[in-house]
Design an enzyme around this catalytic site. Structure first.
Site, PDB file in Angstrom:
ATOM      1  N   SER A 102      19.850  45.118 -60.347  1.00 39.06           N
ATOM      2  CA  SER A 102      19.056  45.027 -61.573  1.00 39.06           C
ATOM      3  C   SER A 102      19.849  45.456 -62.801  1.00 39.06           C
ATOM      4  O   SER A 102      20.842  44.834 -63.159  1.00 39.06           O
ATOM      5  CB  SER A 102      17.781  45.847 -61.398  1.00 39.06           C
ATOM      6  OG  SER A 102      16.856  45.596 -62.417  1.00 39.06           O
ATOM      7  N   ASP A 243      17.779  41.771 -68.349  1.00 36.69           N
ATOM      8  CA  ASP A 243      18.678  42.635 -67.589  1.00 36.69           C
ATOM      9  C   ASP A 243      19.446  41.784 -66.584  1.00 36.69           C
ATOM     10  O   ASP A 243      19.356  40.556 -66.588  1.00 36.69           O
ATOM     11  CB  ASP A 243      17.925  43.784 -66.921  1.00 36.69           C
ATOM     12  CG  ASP A 243      17.042  43.322 -65.774  1.00 36.69           C
ATOM     13  OD1 ASP A 243      16.670  42.132 -65.752  1.00 36.69           O
ATOM     14  OD2 ASP A 243      16.716  44.146 -64.895  1.00 36.69           O
ATOM     15  N   ASP A 245      19.299  40.946 -63.483  1.00 38.99           N
ATOM     16  CA  ASP A 245      18.660  39.965 -62.603  1.00 38.99           C
ATOM     17  C   ASP A 245      17.467  39.295 -63.270  1.00 38.99           C
ATOM     18  O   ASP A 245      16.723  38.562 -62.620  1.00 38.99           O
ATOM     19  CB  ASP A 245      18.266  40.592 -61.267  1.00 38.99           C
ATOM     20  CG  ASP A 245      17.171  41.641 -61.402  1.00 38.99           C
ATOM     21  OD1 ASP A 245      17.039  42.226 -62.488  1.00 38.99           O
ATOM     22  OD2 ASP A 245      16.453  41.879 -60.411  1.00 38.99           O
ATOM     23  N   ASP A 247      14.573  40.199 -64.358  1.00 42.47           N
ATOM     24  CA  ASP A 247      13.161  40.487 -64.073  1.00 42.47           C
ATOM     25  C   ASP A 247      12.561  41.432 -65.109  1.00 42.47           C
ATOM     26  O   ASP A 247      11.394  41.805 -65.003  1.00 42.47           O
ATOM     27  CB  ASP A 247      12.974  41.028 -62.656  1.00 42.47           C
ATOM     28  CG  ASP A 247      13.593  42.403 -62.429  1.00 42.47           C
ATOM     29  OD1 ASP A 247      14.343  42.879 -63.316  1.00 42.47           O
ATOM     30  OD2 ASP A 247      13.339  43.001 -61.367  1.00 42.47           O
TER      31      ASP A 247
END
Length: 450
Positions: A102, A243, A245, A247
């Site tokens: 992340s 960010d 990834d 999400d």
């Protein structure tokens, strides 16, 4: 039962240091494959990743584990976490895997798991996986003729782009908007600019040149300074920071001011309530969300249900109580009408729809409430249990008494890093600052004495 490998968002750690080693990744593949190898159909798993250098290593280790367990593997390449959740359902896979840490630096990595319904696995399933990991995992291998196959899948990135575009109301286009977007040199470096451009926006992109080690490096939602600079430079109407990834999302308004997840949830909840599409009578957020958000919703006749930190717990509460908007202050926004997990790009489109329909500026749309003074500090720990220290417990009790009914105190271990997070908020900013600093000092002393 104590969790040995899983934190609040899958398994995470420094690459090539336990538990983020090729050996454990392969064992995870075997264990998860064994659990989801139900029925007599041919089983399949989809695997996506962000742009970290260690993603290649972990991807191959997971492929070895899943194929050894008898599952076929579809490799999606660099793709956002919400895309993996969506494609797990769309491709009718038994399991979805995202290799990502992340917002963490490139040196970390992680493994996130999704069930066939696209939702993150329950605590019970994660404990079942942990139990298998500590057993003779190789006793679970498939027979020679049942070993799985692996192949790279082309084109599914475009399936996700089309999905994202469909979440923008059909009567809205982004024409006339100049959007600066920071992809954090991460998983959305292709899909996010493409989706915005196809919806009609003029797109200025930064953080779209990943090299394996620059993911989240002075960019993205945790470092919006680069986006603020670019927004002023090109005079954009809005900045969108994802960010690693994709999400989570943070918005920068036309003045260069940060709009966090609490404000974004307020915008979406207010808009959906006006359209009679908001379910549950309010929204779901975590204990970290600002008291100002709770007060804003209360003034609108809406509720704020709080969960412990972690978007999985937000989603769990949403599912159990029929909410369709939830999220975290950090920018995880879950809109269950569209997806099963946080999706930064989809959340940003809901805000853009409000901007276009209202004719207002981003700052006018997104400043829904005045945040209560809030301060968060982290204490790094290397072991021990300082939160069980009697001196620390007394200091916490004293702090709660000092805040009384005019604020909140949240002290918790991080689920993803070796940190203890200390957060206080209240109407008196000086008191909040003193409480946090005092507690950080007490916890640091207890840590040193442990």
């Amino acid at each position: 039962m104590a969790r040995r490998y899983f934190g609040t968002d899958g398994i995470r750690g420094q690459s090539n240091v336990f538990p983020m080693t090729p050996d454990l990744a392969m064992r995870v593949g075997i264990a998860v494959g064994t659990i989801f190898r139900r029925g007599h159909h041919r089983h399949r798993v989809v695997i996506g990743k962000d742009t970290r250098l260690s993603g290649y290593m972990l991807e191959n280790a997971l492929v070895a584990g899943f194929t050894a367990a008898g599952l076929d593997v579809f490799l999606l390449g660099p793709i956002p976490t919400p895309a993996v959740a969506m494609l797990t359902r769309s491709l009718r896979a038994d399991i979805g895997v995202m290799i990502s840490a992340s917002h963490n630096p490139f040196s970390d990595n992680g493994i996130k798991l999704f069930g066939p319904d696209g939702y993150k696995l329950s605590d019970e399933l994660e404990l079942e996986i942990e139990d298998l990991l500590d057993k003779d995992i190789y006793a679970q291998l498939a027979k020679p003729a049942e070993i799985g196959r692996a192949k790279r899948v082309d084109g599914d990135i475009y399936r996700y782009i089309e999905f994202v575009k469909r979440t923008l109301p059909r009567d809205v286009t982004l024409s006339g908007l100049r959007i600066a977007i920071d992809c954090a040199n991460g998983a959305a470096y292709k899909v996010a600019p493409a989706a915005l451009w196809e919806l009609g926006a003029e797109v200025v992109t930064i953080g779209n040149e990943p090299n394996g080690i620059n993911i989240n490096l002075e960019c993205g939602s945790t470092h919006p300074e680069a986006l603020q600079k670019k927004l002023h430079e090109v005079r954009a109407d809005i900045g969108i920071a994802l960010d690693g990834d994709a999400d989570r999302v943070i918005i920068v308004d036309e003045r260069g001011e940060i709009v966090d997840g609490d404000q974004l949830m307020a915008v979406i909840a207010d808009s959906w309530a006006a359209d009679n599409t908001l379910r549950g009578g309010g929204i779901v957020a975590t204990v970290m969300s600002n008291l100002g958000l709770e007060r804003f919703l209360g003034d609108k006749g809406l509720t704020l249900a709080r969960t412990k930190v972690g978007d999985r717990y937000v989603v769990e509460h949403m599912r159990n109580h029929n909410f369709n908007v939830g999220g975290e202050q950090s920018g995880h926004i879950v809109l269950s009408d569209y997806g099963t997990t946080g999706d930064g790009l989809v959340a940003a489109l809901q805000v853009l729809a409000k901007v276009k329909r209202s004719g207002l500026t981003v700052s006018e749309v997104c400043r829904k409430f005045e945040p209560v003074p809030q301060l968060l500090k982290n204490v790094r720990i290397s072991g021990g249990k300082p939160l069980e220290n009697p001196i620390v417990l007394q200091a916490i009790a004293d702090a709660e008494s000092a805040l009384a009914n005019n604020g909140r105190l949240v002290i918790r271990p991080s689920g993803t890093e070796p940190l203890i997070r200390v957060m206080a908020e209240g109407d008196d900013s000086a008191k909040v600052e003193k409480i946090v600093n005092d507690l950080v000092g007490v916890i640091s002393s207890a840590r040193s004495a442990a």
